[in-house]
Write a protein that holds these residues in place. Structure first.
Motif, PDB file in Angstrom:
ATOM      1  N   GLY A  76       0.820  -1.213   0.000  1.00  0.00           N
ATOM      2  CA  GLY A  76       0.000   0.000   0.000  1.00  0.00           C
ATOM      3  C   GLY A  76       0.848   1.254   0.000  1.00  0.00           C
ATOM      4  O   GLY A  76       1.914   1.298   0.623  1.00  0.00           O
ATOM      5  N   ASP A  77       0.394   2.272  -0.730  1.00  0.00           N
ATOM      6  CA  ASP A  77       1.085   3.558  -0.790  1.00  0.00           C
ATOM      7  C   ASP A  77       0.286   4.578  -0.007  1.00  0.00           C
ATOM      8  O   ASP A  77      -0.855   4.885  -0.364  1.00  0.00           O
ATOM      9  N   LEU A  78       0.896   5.121   1.056  1.00  0.00           N
ATOM     10  CA  LEU A  78       0.169   5.973   2.011  1.00  0.00           C
ATOM     11  C   LEU A  78       0.586   7.437   1.907  1.00  0.00           C
ATOM     12  O   LEU A  78       1.770   7.759   1.973  1.00  0.00           O
ATOM     13  N   ARG A 146       6.255   6.632  -5.485  1.00  0.00           N
ATOM     14  CA  ARG A 146       4.970   5.974  -5.727  1.00  0.00           C
ATOM     15  C   ARG A 146       4.996   5.661  -7.216  1.00  0.00           C
ATOM     16  O   ARG A 146       5.567   6.450  -7.979  1.00  0.00           O
ATOM     17  N   CYS A 147       4.428   4.532  -7.623  1.00  0.00           N
ATOM     18  CA  CYS A 147       4.412   4.243  -9.049  1.00  0.00           C
ATOM     19  C   CYS A 147       3.513   5.280  -9.729  1.00  0.00           C
ATOM     20  O   CYS A 147       2.524   5.730  -9.148  1.00  0.00           O
ATOM     21  N   ASP A 148       3.890   5.694 -10.934  1.00  0.00           N
ATOM     22  CA  ASP A 148       3.182   6.814 -11.568  1.00  0.00           C
ATOM     23  C   ASP A 148       3.175   6.654 -13.084  1.00  0.00           C
ATOM     24  O   ASP A 148       4.053   5.996 -13.643  1.00  0.00           O
ATOM     25  N   CYS A 163      -1.773   3.396 -11.664  1.00  0.00           N
ATOM     26  CA  CYS A 163      -0.609   3.554 -10.799  1.00  0.00           C
ATOM     27  C   CYS A 163      -1.055   4.217  -9.498  1.00  0.00           C
ATOM     28  O   CYS A 163      -2.075   4.912  -9.457  1.00  0.00           O
ATOM     29  N   CYS A 164      -0.273   4.030  -8.437  1.00  0.00           N
ATOM     30  CA  CYS A 164      -0.638   4.620  -7.139  1.00  0.00           C
ATOM     31  C   CYS A 164      -0.821   6.134  -7.241  1.00  0.00           C
ATOM     32  O   CYS A 164      -1.710   6.696  -6.603  1.00  0.00           O
ATOM     33  N   HIS A 165       0.013   6.806  -8.039  1.00  0.00           N
ATOM     34  CA  HIS A 165      -0.107   8.256  -8.171  1.00  0.00           C
ATOM     35  C   HIS A 165      -1.495   8.648  -8.677  1.00  0.00           C
ATOM     36  O   HIS A 165      -2.125   9.569  -8.144  1.00  0.00           O
ATOM     37  N   ALA A 233      -3.926   0.659  -3.034  1.00  0.00           N
ATOM     38  CA  ALA A 233      -3.517  -0.750  -3.138  1.00  0.00           C
ATOM     39  C   ALA A 233      -2.789  -0.886  -4.469  1.00  0.00           C
ATOM     40  O   ALA A 233      -3.413  -0.928  -5.538  1.00  0.00           O
ATOM     41  N   CYS A 234      -1.462  -0.910  -4.400  1.00  0.00           N
ATOM     42  CA  CYS A 234      -0.585  -0.790  -5.574  1.00  0.00           C
ATOM     43  C   CYS A 234      -0.890  -1.856  -6.635  1.00  0.00           C
ATOM     44  O   CYS A 234      -1.087  -3.021  -6.299  1.00  0.00           O
ATOM     45  N   PRO A 235      -0.905  -1.448  -7.916  1.00  0.00           N
ATOM     46  CA  PRO A 235      -1.119  -2.440  -8.981  1.00  0.00           C
ATOM     47  C   PRO A 235      -0.015  -3.492  -9.027  1.00  0.00           C
ATOM     48  O   PRO A 235      -0.168  -4.518  -9.693  1.00  0.00           O
ATOM     49  N   GLY A 236       1.083  -3.252  -8.309  1.00  0.00           N
ATOM     50  CA  GLY A 236       2.148  -4.257  -8.245  1.00  0.00           C
ATOM     51  C   GLY A 236       1.812  -5.430  -7.340  1.00  0.00           C
ATOM     52  O   GLY A 236       2.585  -6.395  -7.280  1.00  0.00           O
TER      53      GLY A 236
HETATM   54 ZN   LIG Z   1       2.189   1.581  -6.660  1.00  0.00          ZN
END
Ligand SMILES: [Zn+2]
Length: 281
Positions: A76-78, A146-148, A163-165, A233-236
């Motif tokens: 998770g990216d917070l 963060r993934c973007d 992406c998380c961004h 919830a990261c796509p990774g």
């Molecule tokens: Zn991500």
């Protein structure tokens, strides 16, 4: 052009390192008081973050929030903001300088200048046993951004919108009513919850590996100030292979809020940093 090493190169390399920001003078959180107040806290709300998406949540100062893995390994990216002033937000760079590259119990998420105060304190980390592995990796980093979709475009071409961004941008826009372009400017570098990362020893590159998180694991925080949070919830998924695509298995994350009957003994919300801001003028 490369350069020939000087005669004393080895001697220069052998100079021992000095910690940039010794934290002996940093006021320490009273974890025993935080844990004591947590014991009778009651759950006041929850949100489920869908896979490859993000959601916002609010936590008043003096309450607790827990991020849990429920269905399968998931990163998770917070992001965190002061709920009353979005210009105060989490500063991953200074948090890293103070606490190191990965956070665990006792670590705090600090806000940026001119505030520079703890926004949240980690009070429980079920992955605290992991430590630093043979690759130099650990869990819950403050080194990744963060993934973007911009970096994805740069490296792979094409458009990817989950992406998380982008997830954080949509969630923040929905929560605040701001247009997407304005909301995007509030999204910032994250705490990578449950993510297992490090730097390669030979090239110094940021790497990830399958997260050791399993259903039942959690990371829990005490809110030092009134918070607006957003979690993606990261796509990774568990980040074992790739992100910025729909290839990885993804799972939801659970965020729960808890309210104690009384604040921790001796706790008061931290004030903003006391520096005069005169900058020498
Ligand atoms: Zn991500």
């Amino acid at each position: 052009m490369t350069h020939i090493a000087p005669d004393d190169a080895e001697a220069r390399r052998a100079v021992p390192p000095v910690v940039c920001y010794p934290v002996a003078t940093l006021p320490r959180p009273d974890l025993a008081a935080y844990e004591a107040a947590r014991r009778d806290a009651v759950k006041t709300g929850e949100i489920v973050v869908a896979p490859r998406d993000a959601a916002c949540f609010r936590v008043p100062a003096g309450r607790y929030f827990r991020i849990s893995c429920t269905r399968g390994p998931q990163v998770g990216d917070l992001n965190l903001w002061n709920a009353a002033d979005f210009s105060e937000r989490f500063y991953s760079g200074k948090t890293r300088a103070l606490h190191g590259s990965h956070l665990t119990t006792g670590g705090r998420m600090w806000s940026g200048f001119p505030y520079l105060r703890p926004m949240a304190c980690i009070i429980d980390d079920t992955l605290d046993w992991y430590g630093i592995d043979a690759f130099g990796a650990s869990v819950h980093d403050v080194i990744g951004t963060r993934c973007d979709p911009y970096t994805h475009r740069l490296l792979s071409g094409g458009e990817y919108h989950h992406c998380c961004h982008s997830n954080l941008t949509r969630a923040f826009a929905d929560e605040t009513g701001l247009p997407l372009a304005e909301a995007e400017a509030h999204v910032h570098d994250v705490l990578n919850v449950f993510m297992c990362t490090g730097f390669t020893r030979d090239t110094g590159q940021y790497f990830m590996k399958a997260s050791p998180v399993r259903p039942g694991d959690h990371l829990e925080f005490f809110a030092e100030i009134d918070l607006l949070g957003a979690l993606s919830a990261c796509p990774g998924g568990d980040c074992s292979s790739e992100h910025s695509s729909d290839a990885a298995a993804c799972h939801p994350l659970l965020v729960e809020i808890f309210s104690p009957s009384a604040p921790p003994d001796g706790w008061t919300p931290p004030g903003r940093n006391a520096y005069s801001r005169s900058h020498g003028r």
